[in-house]
Design a protein around this motif. Sequence first.
Motif, mmCIF file in Angstrom:
data_model
loop_
_atom_site.group_PDB
_atom_site.id
_atom_site.type_symbol
_atom_site.label_atom_id
_atom_site.label_comp_id
_atom_site.label_asym_id
_atom_site.label_seq_id
_atom_site.Cartn_x
_atom_site.Cartn_y
_atom_site.Cartn_z
ATOM 1 N N GLY A 35 -25.761 -0.110 22.231
ATOM 2 C CA GLY A 35 -24.729 -0.516 22.919
ATOM 3 C C GLY A 35 -24.174 -1.388 22.043
ATOM 4 N N LEU A 36 -24.950 -2.449 21.454
ATOM 5 C CA LEU A 36 -24.257 -3.591 20.836
ATOM 6 C C LEU A 36 -23.649 -3.142 19.579
ATOM 7 C CD1 LEU A 36 -24.540 -6.778 21.114
ATOM 8 C CD2 LEU A 36 -25.615 -5.267 22.755
ATOM 9 N N VAL A 37 -24.124 -2.074 18.772
ATOM 10 C CA VAL A 37 -23.198 -1.610 17.855
ATOM 11 C C VAL A 37 -21.591 -0.931 18.194
ATOM 12 C CG1 VAL A 37 -23.141 0.374 15.791
ATOM 13 C CG2 VAL A 37 -25.165 -1.128 16.344
ATOM 14 N N LEU A 38 -21.889 -0.224 19.189
ATOM 15 C CA LEU A 38 -20.641 0.254 19.866
ATOM 16 C C LEU A 38 -19.738 -1.006 20.065
ATOM 17 C CD1 LEU A 38 -21.883 3.161 22.154
ATOM 18 C CD2 LEU A 38 -20.499 3.520 20.004
ATOM 19 N N LEU A 39 -20.185 -2.047 20.893
ATOM 20 C CA LEU A 39 -19.557 -3.199 21.105
ATOM 21 C C LEU A 39 -18.876 -3.637 19.944
ATOM 22 C CD1 LEU A 39 -18.845 -5.161 23.547
ATOM 23 C CD2 LEU A 39 -20.763 -6.355 22.640
ATOM 24 N N GLY A 40 -19.481 -3.724 18.860
ATOM 25 C CA GLY A 40 -18.934 -4.135 17.619
ATOM 26 C C GLY A 40 -17.857 -3.371 16.837
ATOM 27 N N ILE A 41 -18.024 -1.927 17.224
ATOM 28 C CA ILE A 41 -16.913 -1.270 16.634
ATOM 29 C C ILE A 41 -15.846 -1.036 17.344
ATOM 30 C CG2 ILE A 41 -16.542 1.301 16.221
ATOM 31 C CD1 ILE A 41 -19.439 1.920 15.551
ATOM 32 N N LEU B 280 -21.966 -20.973 27.384
ATOM 33 C CA LEU B 280 -21.164 -21.927 26.753
ATOM 34 C C LEU B 280 -21.322 -21.973 25.295
ATOM 35 C CD1 LEU B 280 -21.231 -24.861 29.215
ATOM 36 C CD2 LEU B 280 -19.308 -23.776 28.845
ATOM 37 N N ALA B 281 -22.283 -21.971 24.908
ATOM 38 C CA ALA B 281 -22.679 -21.994 23.099
ATOM 39 C C ALA B 281 -21.760 -20.851 22.730
ATOM 40 C CB ALA B 281 -24.058 -22.118 23.311
ATOM 41 N N GLN B 282 -21.993 -19.743 23.120
ATOM 42 C CA GLN B 282 -21.369 -18.489 22.291
ATOM 43 C C GLN B 282 -19.946 -18.519 22.478
ATOM 44 O OE1 GLN B 282 -23.754 -17.981 20.611
ATOM 45 N NE2 GLN B 282 -24.648 -16.087 20.988
ATOM 46 N N GLY C 132 -18.422 -11.662 26.018
ATOM 47 C CA GLY C 132 -19.202 -11.968 27.413
ATOM 48 C C GLY C 132 -20.269 -10.999 27.307
ATOM 49 N N VAL C 133 -20.440 -9.784 26.794
ATOM 50 C CA VAL C 133 -21.560 -9.082 26.616
ATOM 51 C C VAL C 133 -22.529 -9.666 25.561
ATOM 52 C CG1 VAL C 133 -22.344 -6.807 26.038
ATOM 53 C CG2 VAL C 133 -20.379 -6.953 27.203
ATOM 54 N N MET C 134 -21.992 -9.950 24.260
ATOM 55 C CA MET C 134 -22.867 -10.464 23.443
ATOM 56 C C MET C 134 -23.515 -11.708 23.467
ATOM 57 S SD MET C 134 -22.528 -12.827 20.622
ATOM 58 C CE MET C 134 -20.841 -13.068 20.448
ATOM 59 N N ALA C 135 -22.624 -12.732 24.376
ATOM 60 C CA ALA C 135 -23.335 -13.993 24.505
ATOM 61 C C ALA C 135 -24.695 -13.874 25.486
ATOM 62 C CB ALA C 135 -22.318 -14.929 25.358
#
Length: 422
Positions: A331-337, A53-55, A249-252
Motif C-alpha cells: 500500500g505504501l509503495v502504491l501511495l508513493g507511485i 503534526l511532526a510529519q 495523511g496516510v504516511m504520517a
Amino acid sequence: MIATLPDTAVLQKRVLRTLFLTQILGGLAVGIGIAVGALLIEGMTGSSTFTGLAQSLFVGGSALVVVPAVRITERFGRRGGLAFGYACAVVGTVVVVTAIHLETAVLAVIGYFLLGAASFAGLQSRYAAADLAPAARRGSHLAIIVWATTIGSVAGPSLAGLAERAWTGWFGGPDYVGSMVAIGVLCLITAAIILALLRPDPLLTAREISGETDAPKRSIADGYRTARTNPAVRTGVIAAALGHFVMVGVMAMTALHIKHGMADPDEALTVVGVILGLHIGGMYAFAPIIGRLVDKYGSRPVLVAGTAILVAACTVAGSSPASDHVRISIGLVLLGIGWSAMTVGSAALVTGAVSPAERPSTQGFSDLVMGLAAMAAGLASGPIVEYASYGILCVFCAVVALLVFPFLLGRLTGPTPAEEAA
C-alpha cells in the motif's frame, strides 16, 4: 551570454549533475526526518493526536519558507532559494535537539516546521531542472531530479537507526539526537554544494535567453493571480495539493499503525524504517518512467492515472492489519507511485504554462498550497486515528484524492510537450 542551443544543452547537463548530487544528500535528510518524526512527538506527548503534526509540518514546512524563498529566488536565482531552504532546515535541527534536551514538545514541533524547509528545497529542485529543459524533454529532465531523491530517501529511514546507535555509543544522551545531528550535517553540506556548483544559475540564464532579464520581480500574490486566470496552472496546483494531502495523511500515521501492532519499540523503528524506505522508493524510483509518459501523452492523463493509484493505495493500506507488514508495504509503495505521478505531472503542467519570468512566483504558490495541504493532512490524520482508526483515515484520504477528477476529466486532450515544441 549563453543564448545558443549547444551552450544551453551543456549548461543543462551541468545543472542536472549538480542537482542530482544534492538530491541524494537532501533525500537522506528528508528520509531520516520522516522516519523519526511521529515517534519523537508521540514519545514527548504520549498521544497519537499530536503525532501527525511532526510529519505534516516536516513536509509542509514550505508554507513558512516559500514567501521569503520566492523573493530570494527572484533576486538571486535558484541557487539562493535552494540554499536558503536547506539553511532553514539546519536551524530546525538545532531547535529540535534543544527541545529534546528541554523535553518541550511545542519547541520540537516548531523545529520540525523549520526542518520542512529541506522538503521544500527538494521539491523546488525539480523546477530548477526544468528551467533550461527543451519542451519535448521537460517531463524527463524534471523526473531525473525527482528520481535522484530515491538514493538518499530509501536509505534515509534505515539510516535513522544507525545514526541513533552511533550517537548513543559515542556521546550517550536522549533518543533521536543522533538523527537530528545527521539531518543538520547533510543539509549544511547540500547548501554548500548548491552555492558552489550551481553556476551559472539556470533560472537567470533562462530569463536571459528569453529576453526577460528586466521583467518586474514577482511575489506569491502574483502566482495566485496566475493560478486564478490560467486553467492549466490552476489544475496543476490543485492536483499537486490533493496528491500531497493524501500522501502525507496516510504516511504520517503508518509508523504508529505499525508500532501499535508490535511489542518491542526498538524493533518497531527498524520495521518502520524499512517500510517507509520502500514507500519513499515508490515516490521517486518510477519518476523517469512517469516523466517519459508526461512528455509523450501530456500531463493530464498521467494525473488521472496518479489519482487512481492513490485510491488503490488507500484501499490496500487501509484494509491491512497492523501486523501485516507485507500488505502495508504494498500500500505504501502504491501511495508513493501515485504521489510521484501527481507531482511530476503537475510540475510539468505548471512550468509549461508560464514564462521564465513567471515561474518562481507560480511554482512557489503551487508549493505553498502543497505545504498547506500537508499541514491540513497532518492535523486531520492524528485525531482520525485517535478517535476512529487507521482504516477510516485511508477511506477519508481516498475520497480527497477523487476530488481532483472534475478538473481533469473534461480536458484530457490538448498538445503534448512534444507537439508544443514542434
